[in-house]
Each structure stands twice: as structure tokens, then as C-alpha cells.
Motif scaffolding. Sequence first.
Motif, PDB file in Angstrom:
ATOM      1  N   CYS A 153     -17.692  35.331  -3.633  1.00 14.13           N
ATOM      2  CA  CYS A 153     -17.694  34.508  -3.714  1.00 14.13           C
ATOM      3  C   CYS A 153     -16.457  34.421  -5.342  1.00 14.13           C
ATOM      4  O   CYS A 153     -16.276  32.616  -5.129  1.00 14.13           O
ATOM      5  N   ARG A 154     -16.561  35.164  -5.899  1.00 14.16           N
ATOM      6  CA  ARG A 154     -15.524  34.365  -7.473  1.00 14.16           C
ATOM      7  C   ARG A 154     -16.566  33.425  -8.180  1.00 14.16           C
ATOM      8  O   ARG A 154     -16.155  33.167  -9.049  1.00 14.16           O
ATOM      9  N   GLY A 166     -22.176  39.673  -5.720  1.00 12.45           N
ATOM     10  CA  GLY A 166     -22.247  40.551  -6.299  1.00 12.45           C
ATOM     11  C   GLY A 166     -21.039  42.004  -5.330  1.00 12.45           C
ATOM     12  O   GLY A 166     -21.058  43.278  -6.055  1.00 12.45           O
ATOM     13  N   ALA A 167     -20.480  41.207  -4.844  1.00 13.93           N
ATOM     14  CA  ALA A 167     -19.866  41.917  -4.487  1.00 13.93           C
ATOM     15  C   ALA A 167     -18.666  42.710  -5.183  1.00 13.93           C
ATOM     16  O   ALA A 167     -17.750  43.478  -4.605  1.00 13.93           O
ATOM     17  N   CYS A 168     -18.872  42.119  -6.131  1.00 13.47           N
ATOM     18  CA  CYS A 168     -17.413  42.488  -7.139  1.00 13.47           C
ATOM     19  C   CYS A 168     -18.145  43.276  -8.035  1.00 13.47           C
ATOM     20  O   CYS A 168     -16.987  43.840  -9.096  1.00 13.47           O
ATOM     21  N   THR A 169     -18.709  44.028  -8.216  1.00 14.46           N
ATOM     22  CA  THR A 169     -19.660  44.657  -9.148  1.00 14.46           C
ATOM     23  C   THR A 169     -19.083  46.216  -8.680  1.00 14.46           C
ATOM     24  O   THR A 169     -18.533  46.796  -8.464  1.00 14.46           O
ATOM     25  N   CYS A 190     -20.267  44.260   1.620  1.00 14.17           N
ATOM     26  CA  CYS A 190     -21.364  44.350   0.506  1.00 14.17           C
ATOM     27  C   CYS A 190     -21.566  45.451  -0.137  1.00 14.17           C
ATOM     28  O   CYS A 190     -21.508  45.721  -1.121  1.00 14.17           O
ATOM     29  N   THR A 191     -20.973  47.006   0.594  1.00 11.62           N
ATOM     30  CA  THR A 191     -21.695  48.184   0.118  1.00 11.62           C
ATOM     31  C   THR A 191     -21.139  48.252  -1.308  1.00 11.62           C
ATOM     32  O   THR A 191     -22.027  48.936  -1.844  1.00 11.62           O
ATOM     33  N   PRO A 192     -19.423  48.337  -1.668  1.00 13.66           N
ATOM     34  CA  PRO A 192     -19.554  48.733  -2.760  1.00 13.66           C
ATOM     35  C   PRO A 192     -20.251  48.300  -4.116  1.00 13.66           C
ATOM     36  O   PRO A 192     -20.529  48.696  -4.896  1.00 13.66           O
ATOM     37  N   GLY A 193     -19.987  46.861  -3.451  1.00 10.54           N
ATOM     38  CA  GLY A 193     -20.986  46.253  -5.349  1.00 10.54           C
ATOM     39  C   GLY A 193     -22.476  46.710  -4.925  1.00 10.54           C
ATOM     40  O   GLY A 193     -23.245  47.485  -6.564  1.00 10.54           O
ATOM     41  N   PHE A 194     -22.747  46.659  -3.848  1.00  6.34           N
ATOM     42  CA  PHE A 194     -24.263  47.633  -3.745  1.00  6.34           C
ATOM     43  C   PHE A 194     -24.743  48.859  -4.769  1.00  6.34           C
ATOM     44  O   PHE A 194     -25.258  49.153  -5.670  1.00  6.34           O
ATOM     45  N   VAL A 195     -23.433  49.560  -3.859  1.00  6.90           N
ATOM     46  CA  VAL A 195     -23.458  50.595  -5.095  1.00  6.90           C
ATOM     47  C   VAL A 195     -23.159  50.960  -6.115  1.00  6.90           C
ATOM     48  O   VAL A 195     -24.397  51.792  -6.651  1.00  6.90           O
ATOM     49  N   CYS A 210     -26.003  39.943   1.020  1.00  7.20           N
ATOM     50  CA  CYS A 210     -25.382  40.891   2.450  1.00  7.20           C
ATOM     51  C   CYS A 210     -25.278  39.941   3.386  1.00  7.20           C
ATOM     52  O   CYS A 210     -26.455  40.159   3.560  1.00  7.20           O
ATOM     53  N   ARG A 211     -24.260  39.570   4.208  1.00  5.96           N
ATOM     54  CA  ARG A 211     -24.399  38.822   4.885  1.00  5.96           C
ATOM     55  C   ARG A 211     -24.948  38.828   6.165  1.00  5.96           C
ATOM     56  O   ARG A 211     -25.275  38.514   7.591  1.00  5.96           O
ATOM     57  N   CYS A 212     -24.181  40.992   6.339  1.00  4.74           N
ATOM     58  CA  CYS A 212     -24.922  41.437   7.790  1.00  4.74           C
ATOM     59  C   CYS A 212     -26.911  41.041   7.326  1.00  4.74           C
ATOM     60  O   CYS A 212     -27.498  41.790   9.230  1.00  4.74           O
ATOM     61  N   THR A 213     -27.510  41.184   6.218  1.00  3.33           N
ATOM     62  CA  THR A 213     -28.614  40.912   6.467  1.00  3.33           C
ATOM     63  C   THR A 213     -29.060  41.772   6.296  1.00  3.33           C
ATOM     64  O   THR A 213     -30.544  42.213   7.315  1.00  3.33           O
TER      65      THR A 213
END
Length: 158
Positions: free
Chosen positions: A43-44, A49-52, A105-110, A138-141
Amino acid sequence: MTAGQLRLTVNGTAVELADVPAPERLLDTLRWRMKLKGTKEGCRTGDCGACTVLVDGRTCLSCLTLAHEVDGTSVTTIEVGPEDALVGRVRAAFEAAGALQCGYCTPGFVMAIAGLLRERGTGAPREELLEGLGGNLCRCTGYTAIVRAVDALRTETP
Ligand code: FES
Ligand code: FES
């Protein structure tokens, strides 16, 4: 140090950057200047959270952080090697739980989970850890498998 110069440790390696404009975001420094594309841009605006990443071990939304704000710190991204055992364990838990679909979304979650576990410890209440992930979308939910990975980490991490 000259204007625009930046000194960081990124994934354990000392890095010196020149001509970094004052408004440049850490997300762009990592992805475009350093070619560390594992950190994702969503989103920027601080909403997905994708950029965490981790800055001195604490979670940080790199899209809302100016590169110069983190001058002199240690930045950890999803690309970090075995020197960060906790991030490695979280990555392995995601794999074991099948906690990804498209993986965006995975890198941000990790990184968010690694930061939470480091900050609050594995003994933190499950609800507290899951609440701490409230800013990661997570857009794939695929949330059920992500929760399974968190549960495994709570029992496996010493
Ligand atoms: S890209 Fe940073 S929170 Fe969405
Ligand atoms: S796995 Fe696709 S956005 Fe989360």
C-alpha cells in the motif's frame, strides 16, 4: 560524512550509501538501491505490512520510514542468512505449515512474527502475538495456516 550519505548494517553487512535523497523511503532504498526485492511494496501507506523489516531487532514499516531515519542502525530483511536464527525458524515454520499462497505477504509476516517473538518472547500469550500481526494483511486470506505457523513457533522456539 557528506549530505546524502548513509551508513547501515544490512543483514549483517556494513553498507555505505551515497546521494540518498532526504525523502527516500527505506523500502525504496532496500528494493531499488540495494536490489533486496524480498521486502514487498503493497500500500505504501502503512496499512498492509508487506514492507515489514526489522530495525535493531524491532519491526518497522519500511514504507513509512525515511532511509535517513535509520542511519547507523542494523536492518534485517527476509534475505538474511543463518546469522539470524530466529528469522530462519520463522521461515521454516511457514514452510512446514504451508502458510503461503501467492507469497506476496509472506516476507512481511515472517519479519513481523520474528520481531514479535524477539520483543515479547515465545511465552507471550497466543492472542497477544496474533493481535501483534493485526497490521499484516494477506489478500489470499491464508490466515489459518499462518496461525498454525505461529502456534508451532510458540512451542518450538526455546
Ligand atoms: S507497503 Fe508498507 S504497510 Fe503496506
Ligand atoms: S499469500 Fe497471497 S497475499 Fe498472502
